[in-house]
Design an enzyme around this catalytic site. Structure first.
Site, PDB file in Angstrom:
ATOM      1  N   MET A  30       1.364  -1.440  -0.418  1.00 18.46           N
ATOM      2  CA  MET A  30      -0.033  -0.245  -0.497  1.00 18.46           C
ATOM      3  C   MET A  30       0.507   1.466   0.249  1.00 18.46           C
ATOM      4  SD  MET A  30      -2.763  -1.004   1.869  1.00 18.46           S
ATOM      5  CE  MET A  30      -2.627  -0.619   3.525  1.00 18.46           C
ATOM      6  N   HIS A  34       9.218   1.506   3.485  1.00 20.82           N
ATOM      7  CA  HIS A  34      10.272   0.868   4.363  1.00 20.82           C
ATOM      8  C   HIS A  34      10.673  -0.101   4.240  1.00 20.82           C
ATOM      9  CE1 HIS A  34       7.346  -1.934   6.572  1.00 20.82           C
ATOM     10  NE2 HIS A  34       6.417  -0.466   6.811  1.00 20.82           N
ATOM     11  N   HIS A  37       9.100  -3.179   3.785  1.00 21.62           N
ATOM     12  CA  HIS A  37       8.653  -3.883   1.600  1.00 21.62           C
ATOM     13  C   HIS A  37       9.840  -4.539   1.315  1.00 21.62           C
ATOM     14  CE1 HIS A  37       5.673  -0.513   3.506  1.00 21.62           C
ATOM     15  NE2 HIS A  37       4.617  -2.139   2.593  1.00 21.62           N
ATOM     16  N   GLN A 149       5.919 -12.231   6.963  1.00 19.47           N
ATOM     17  CA  GLN A 149       4.440 -12.253   8.703  1.00 19.47           C
ATOM     18  C   GLN A 149       4.059 -11.576   9.520  1.00 19.47           C
ATOM     19  OE1 GLN A 149       4.647 -15.381   9.792  1.00 19.47           O
ATOM     20  NE2 GLN A 149       4.495 -15.001  11.623  1.00 19.47           N
ATOM     21  N   ASP A 151       2.187  -9.223   8.746  1.00 18.64           N
ATOM     22  CA  ASP A 151       1.339  -9.271   8.946  1.00 18.64           C
ATOM     23  C   ASP A 151      -0.334 -10.865   9.119  1.00 18.64           C
ATOM     24  OD1 ASP A 151      -0.052  -6.321   8.720  1.00 18.64           O
ATOM     25  OD2 ASP A 151       1.730  -6.342   7.707  1.00 18.64           O
ATOM     26  N   GLN A 154      -3.032 -11.921   7.311  1.00 18.92           N
ATOM     27  CA  GLN A 154      -3.243 -11.958   6.166  1.00 18.92           C
ATOM     28  C   GLN A 154      -1.976 -12.788   5.536  1.00 18.92           C
ATOM     29  OE1 GLN A 154      -2.859  -7.601   4.204  1.00 18.92           O
ATOM     30  NE2 GLN A 154      -1.076  -8.494   3.935  1.00 18.92           N
ATOM     31  N   LEU A 185       9.130  -2.945  11.729  1.00 18.26           N
ATOM     32  CA  LEU A 185       8.504  -1.776  10.890  1.00 18.26           C
ATOM     33  C   LEU A 185       6.978  -2.063  10.438  1.00 18.26           C
ATOM     34  CD1 LEU A 185      12.157  -1.387   8.787  1.00 18.26           C
ATOM     35  CD2 LEU A 185      11.677   0.217  10.621  1.00 18.26           C
ATOM     36  N   SER A 186       6.092  -0.329  10.406  1.00 23.14           N
ATOM     37  CA  SER A 186       5.193  -0.335   9.924  1.00 23.14           C
ATOM     38  C   SER A 186       4.628   1.086   9.432  1.00 23.14           C
ATOM     39  CB  SER A 186       4.440  -0.911  11.133  1.00 23.14           C
ATOM     40  OG  SER A 186       2.970  -0.247  10.953  1.00 23.14           O
ATOM     41  N   ARG A 188       2.842   2.846   9.943  1.00 24.51           N
ATOM     42  CA  ARG A 188       2.152   3.858  10.646  1.00 24.51           C
ATOM     43  C   ARG A 188       2.481   4.589  11.097  1.00 24.51           C
ATOM     44  NH1 ARG A 188      -3.821   2.825   9.664  1.00 24.51           N
ATOM     45  NH2 ARG A 188      -3.790   0.519   9.438  1.00 24.51           N
TER      46      ARG A 188
HETATM   47  P1  AMP Z   1       1.321  -2.587   3.365  1.00 24.38           P
HETATM   48  O1  AMP Z   1       1.532  -1.783   2.878  1.00 24.38           O
HETATM   49  O2  AMP Z   1       1.129  -2.566   4.651  1.00 24.38           O
HETATM   50  O3  AMP Z   1       0.235  -3.718   3.280  1.00 24.38           O
HETATM   51  O4  AMP Z   1       2.728  -3.682   3.967  1.00 24.38           O
HETATM   52  C1  AMP Z   1       2.898  -4.698   1.934  1.00 24.38           C
HETATM   53  C2  AMP Z   1       3.318  -6.009   2.694  1.00 24.38           C
HETATM   54  O5  AMP Z   1       4.540  -5.926   3.579  1.00 24.38           O
HETATM   55  C3  AMP Z   1       2.500  -6.670   3.698  1.00 24.38           C
HETATM   56  O6  AMP Z   1       2.803  -8.402   2.594  1.00 24.38           O
HETATM   57  C4  AMP Z   1       2.678  -6.776   4.583  1.00 24.38           C
HETATM   58  O7  AMP Z   1       2.982  -8.305   5.601  1.00 24.38           O
HETATM   59  C5  AMP Z   1       4.546  -6.634   4.768  1.00 24.38           C
HETATM   60  N1  AMP Z   1       4.859  -5.927   5.656  1.00 24.38           N
HETATM   61  C6  AMP Z   1       4.606  -5.122   6.421  1.00 24.38           C
HETATM   62  N2  AMP Z   1       6.018  -4.109   7.380  1.00 24.38           N
HETATM   63  C7  AMP Z   1       6.465  -5.168   7.500  1.00 24.38           C
HETATM   64  C8  AMP Z   1       8.027  -5.823   8.028  1.00 24.38           C
HETATM   65  N3  AMP Z   1       7.981  -5.188   9.098  1.00 24.38           N
HETATM   66  N4  AMP Z   1       8.738  -6.996   8.032  1.00 24.38           N
HETATM   67  C9  AMP Z   1       8.620  -7.033   6.692  1.00 24.38           C
HETATM   68  N5  AMP Z   1       6.818  -7.119   5.608  1.00 24.38           N
HETATM   69  C10 AMP Z   1       6.288  -6.406   6.595  1.00 24.38           C
END
Ligand code: AMP
Length: 293
Positions: A30, A34, A37, A149, A151, A154, A185-186, A188
């Site tokens: 999305m 970071h 990703h 992992q 999420d 998910q 890492l997030s 958010r």
């Molecule tokens: P998102 O943009 O938050 O939808 O995340 C996209 C993908 O990146 C999803 O498969 C998440 O699980 C993965 N992701 C998000 N944060 C991390 C993280 N800290 N470490 C590894 N993968 C992540």
């Protein structure tokens, strides 16, 4: 790296690779990229001939309009980061491209989706995730798709829908990338104030305490969860959920006899954070067996 915004352009761009039998990898995101990703993109780069990164803030998986509006967006920066990590194609469709007028289909799984994130964010959350992931897999047609992992629920939902719908894509789940101090890492995390950034570490500490107790031989989930909840409490955090489940189907365990998944969600200030840890109990020491004479 080529940037495309329409499904037609994406398919045209991928056509020579598909005809040539190249291995195509997809990393759905999305945006607000970071290092978490980027680790998925690097993993895709290492094992695929063509790496597609999708960037789409999917409105249907947000139960809260304010959360959707506040979701960080930075497409130019994301494009640079994706290119640097090894992406060949950045697919950044508009909402109208993904959900054109008259769109009427929902992919909905029973089981796995009603609990934890599904319970907190509402039934529509995983319907939104499942539908958009199915669409992205159909648009790109990857051999392998990479999920984090971080999420955990998910990743299980996506693996289940791919199995159930016979989608010919392998789902690879990659480890959670953390800051040096352990915070997962997030996207958010940018919303955390300095004080909340400090308090947010309690999530990871709570999982660590659970791991220590289980590794030391504790079999009773309630003892482990009480200790983990106390860690959160000391940081002034009330978890939305804090559970120990079977890793494959998220059913809470009543006794810890094998690997368990510890999952936590909590609001830190205005920011909702999740984390999880797979915990494997230490093998029991072999009992001394005395051979009969
Ligand atoms: P998102 O943009 O938050 O939808 O995340 C996209 C993908 O990146 C999803 O498969 C998440 O699980 C993965 N992701 C998000 N944060 C991390 C993280 N800290 N470490 C590894 N993968 C992540």
């Amino acid at each position: 790296m080529r940037s495309v915004t329409t499904v037609a352009d994406l398919r045209r761009t991928l056509e020579p690779s598909r005809r040539g039998g190249d291995r195509i990898g997809l990393v759905p995101t999305m945006g607000a990229l970071h290092a978490g990703h980027l680790s998925l993109i690097a993993r895709a780069r290492a094992s695929c001939d063509v790496v597609v990164v999708s960037l789409f803030v999917n409105p249907t998986q947000f139960n809260d309009g304010a959360d959707l509006a506040a979701y960080p967006r930075s497409i130019d920066r994301d494009a640079e980061l994706a290119r640097g990590a090894g992406a060949d194609i950045l697919f950044a469709p508009t909402v109208a491209e993904v959900y054109p007028a008259g769109f009427r289909t929902t992919v909905s799984l029973s089981g796995l989706t009603e609990v934890l994130e599904g319970a907190q964010r509402g039934r529509g959350h995983f319907d939104g995730v499942s539908t958009v992931v199915t669409k992205l897999l159909n648009m790109v047609g990857p051999d392998v798709a990479f999920f984090g992992q971080k999420d955990a629920q998910q990743a299980l939902v996506v693996a289940a829908l791919v199995r159930d719908l016979n989608i010919p894509t392998t789902i690879e789940t990659c480890p959670t990338v953390r800051e040096a101090d352990g915070l997962a890492l997030s996207s958010r995390n940018v919303h955390l104030s300095p004080t909340d950034r400090e308090r947010a570490l309690a999530l990871q500490r709570a999982l660590h305490v659970a791991d220590e107790l289980i590794s030391a031989g504790e079999h009773r989930p309630e003892i482990v969860l009480d200790a983990a909840r106390a860690v959160l409490g000391r940081a002034g955090l009330e978890p939305e959920y804090l559970v120990l489940t079977r890793p494959d189907d998220l059913v809470p365990v009543t006794r810890i006899d094998g690997p368990v998944l510890a999952l936590v969600a909590a609001r830190v200030g205005q920011t909702r954070l999740i984390d999880n840890r797979l915990i494997t109990p230490a093998p029991r020491p072999n009992r001394q067996v005395t051979a009969p004479c």
